[in-house]
Design an enzyme around this catalytic site. Structure first.
Site, mmCIF file in Angstrom:
data_model
loop_
_atom_site.group_PDB
_atom_site.id
_atom_site.type_symbol
_atom_site.label_atom_id
_atom_site.label_comp_id
_atom_site.label_asym_id
_atom_site.label_seq_id
_atom_site.Cartn_x
_atom_site.Cartn_y
_atom_site.Cartn_z
ATOM 1 C CG ASP A 189 53.399 -4.155 -13.173
ATOM 2 O OD1 ASP A 189 54.469 -4.231 -13.803
ATOM 3 O OD2 ASP A 189 53.266 -4.564 -12.010
ATOM 4 C CE LYS A 252 50.692 -6.296 -10.096
ATOM 5 N NZ LYS A 252 51.237 -4.945 -10.294
ATOM 6 C CE LYS A 288 54.138 -6.894 -8.815
ATOM 7 N NZ LYS A 288 54.407 -5.570 -9.382
#
Lengths: 352, 291
Positions: A189, A252, A288
């Site tokens: 991430d 995300k 996400k």
């Protein structure tokens, strides 16, 4: 300005490689080029015999977003009524989509180990519960998490690139990423440089994402925008387009460190960007939302939005995740409530 | 031209807000001559669930305030109630009280709040003890707030029944969800307005209107409720409550209607847990035991 046309080849792993990370290791990057000036077309290699080439659009011309329209659409998702049986299925799906997260300065191997146990054993009293999708930790905790999750299908995701601010040099960010991958992270991430993006330095951000993607090797890359710092939905749409073209496997919303974190309007804008990207390129990108989703009810509302924007293909943890820590227990409480008919208390669920 | 009356909408009180019931249901409340007084929210189990969430959220803040500060806030409720005396008297009268009884009920409620305001920083001293033990330990017991308390308040008394059921509970640092009288609910909603304007943090007191027959089992079974105070005399409901309360070993206390007027520190104690601490005696002076 004259532009050289060179091709950049990216690998997109076949969906099967998600459940069997071993396959991913067989793939490698044949050649790679990083130069904003010479880049204007892209090749995706789906497998060795499938190639798609397309042009990189001008990101300043990303569609603008009608904020009122987005909010009205979201309000309509929230009116959907989900009844008992499908509610239980939805709740279990939410559990299976959670990236159980601990990202604190005070994290220790012990805390991570405890969370990994929770990831595998959500609430053993309830039969047929799935595990969560992944745990999300800082790079130094990856090894401990990996070890604790041995023999389970739960992935290890690691934040990287000077999370959460992203204020560091490219070199440090790449080292950070490689370290996490070497420690065994299945997913990375990353955070983008919000300052550069807001300055309008899109090439910088594009190259950053592409470089991190390369450093990820077999690991899937989630790109965090920190939408709370991007202020407008137009900015969010533009960065979504940019990140997907630069090689993100997932986009995300937030780090979870600032408020507002994930909201439904922001997520809807990103889902629509994913849909448009899919129509243009044929490539599926994951989504996400992270931070601020703590109730089962809002979890279900996100699923409704996902289903009605991207369709059934995205309804699995391969393409959708919740970044959350307290969401799991709230969902568990609702599941026990559905079973026993009695409202539950946090006192009777393991700490997360 | 005659002026149209602006009628008040009686809503419920959850987490410092005045929402309507999520169920959208209501029941008409009629006066002596069958005239419509108000449409009152018929709360559902989901309203109760939401109220418990609010009460649980408010608990940490309320219970950790100093007793002195809680006392100041209770006194403030009394001040606000005194200031709106006329409104309460009028409401009690349309619900069937005589002017004298109504006036007495309001004064009594104000006095009761002042009484408990005084107890806020004193009951701990009254109920704490230092216990003799046979080892070198300092051993003491202190009362602590129990947590979230659900209250089914008196059916007969619209204001005093409500105040006398709430005051001892919040004095002790608990937060509560209260079901008001079904047949006389008007004062409960107006009292919520008093609470709302008197420094009581949102969620410390949550007030629902509706039927006990519908809600009592949820008041008793909810796992996040630590104690239940029942101020009515329906034997069937009491049995049912005692059964349901077993689920998480809730403490159940029942009171008769005649308990209403009198304040007592023992009513505070009911909703307290006694916590006992063992502390090793330390060497403070050279070669001497400290305590």
């Amino acid at each position: 300005m004259t532009q050289d046309r060179k091709k950049i080849v990216f690998h997109h792993y076949e969906s099967t490689s998600f459940s069997e990370p071993g396959n991913a290791n067989k793939l490698f990057f044949p050649f790679y080029c990083l130069n904003s000036l010479v880049r204007n077309s892209f090749t995706f290699a789906y497998s060795t015999n499938q190639m798609t080439t397309f042009k990189i659009p001008d990101f300043t011309k990303s569609p603008t977003i009608d904020q009122v329209g987005i909010e009205e659409r979201v309000a309509r998702f929230n009116t959907r009524s989900i009844k008992k049986e499908s509610k239980v299925k939805g709740l279990k799906l939410i559990l299976n989509m959670i990236d159980l997260t601990t990202l604190e300065g005070k994290d220790t191997e012990g805390k991570v180990k405890q969370m990994c146990y929770k990831a595998m054993h959500l609430h053993d009293i309830l039969p047929d519960l799935p595990t969560v999708a992944a745990v999300c930790v800082y790079p130094p905790m990856v090894r401990a998490a990996k070890q604790a999750l041995l023999n389970s299908k739960v992935k290890v995701a690691s934040v990287a690139t000077a999370f959460p601010s992203g204020q560091s040099t490219r070199q440090v960010k790449l080292l950070d990423t490689r370290y996490a991958v070497e420690e065994g992270a299945d997913e990375i991430d990353m955070v983008i440089s919000r300052g550069e993006y807001l300055k309008g330095n899109y090439n910088f951000v594009f190259d950053e994402i592409a470089a991190v993607k390369q450093a990820c090797g077999p690991a899937r890359l989630k790109v965090i925008f920190e939408t709370g710092e991007l202020s407008t939905l137009d900015n969010i749409r533009r960065i979504s387009d940019l990140a997907m073209y630069a090689g993100a496997d997932f986009i995300k919303t937030s780090t979870g460190k600032i408020s507002p974190a994930a909201t439904m309007p922001v997520t809807l804008v990103m889902l629509e960007a994913i849909r448009d990207f899919y129509f243009t390129t044929g490539k599926m990108i994951g989504m996400k939302p992270a931070g601020g989703i703590s109730t089962a009810k809002s979890g279900l509302q996100y699923l409704v939005m996902l289903r009605e924007t991207l369709g059934n293909d995205w309804l699995s943890n391969e393409w959708f995740r919740f970044g959350a820590s307290s969401l799991a227990n709230d969902v568990l409480m609702q599941l026990v409530k559905e079973k026993t008919g009695v409202y539950q208390s946090k006192d009777y669920f393991s700490a997360d | 031209m005659t002026r149209l009356d602006i009628l008040k909408t009686y809503k419920i009180y959850i987490g410092g807000q005045f929402p309507r019931t999520e169920s959208g249901r209501y029941y008409p409340l009629t006066g002596r001559n069958k005239e419509l007084l108000a449409n009152v929210c018929l709360s559902s189990r989901k309203d109760f669930r939401n109220a418990i969430v609010a009460a649980r959220t408010a608990f940490a803040g309320w219970s950790s305030r100093s007793g002195f500060n809680r006392g100041q806030i209770l006194y403030r409720i009394a001040e606000m109630l005194e200031g709106r005396k006329e409104q309460f008297i009028a409401e009690l009268m349309i619900q069937g009280s005589t002017p004298k009884a109504a006036s007495e009920e309001v004064s009594c409620s104000v006095d009761l709040l002042v009484y408990y305001a005084g107890w806020c920083d004193k009951y701990q001293a009254l109920f704490s003890s230092v216990n003799p033990v046979a080892s070198s330990h300092f051993n003491f017991s202190v009362p602590e707030a129990m947590g979230v308390v659900s209250i089914i308040s008196s059916e007969e008394s619209s204001l005093l029944g409500l105040v006398s059921s709430i005051a001892p509970v919040i004095t002790g640092g608990n937060t509560c969800v209260v079901l008001a009288s079904e047949s006389k609910p008007l004062c409960s909603v107006t009292f919520a307005e008093v609470l709302n304007s008197s420094d009581v943090p949102g969620g410390v007191v949550n007030i629902l209107t509706g039927k006990s027959s519908e809600l009592h089992q949820h008041f008793a079974s909810h796992m996040d409720v630590n104690a239940l105070n029942y101020h009515r005399e329906d034997k069937k409901e009491i049995t049912n409550i005692r059964e349901q309360a077993c689920l998480n070993v809730k403490r159940v206390f029942t009171h008769s209607a005649s308990d209403v007027t009198s304040g007592s520190p023992y009513l505070i104690l009911e909703n307290q847990e006694i916590k006992t601490t063992w502390h090793p005696v330390e060497q403070i002076g050279p070669g001497k035991a400290g305590y």
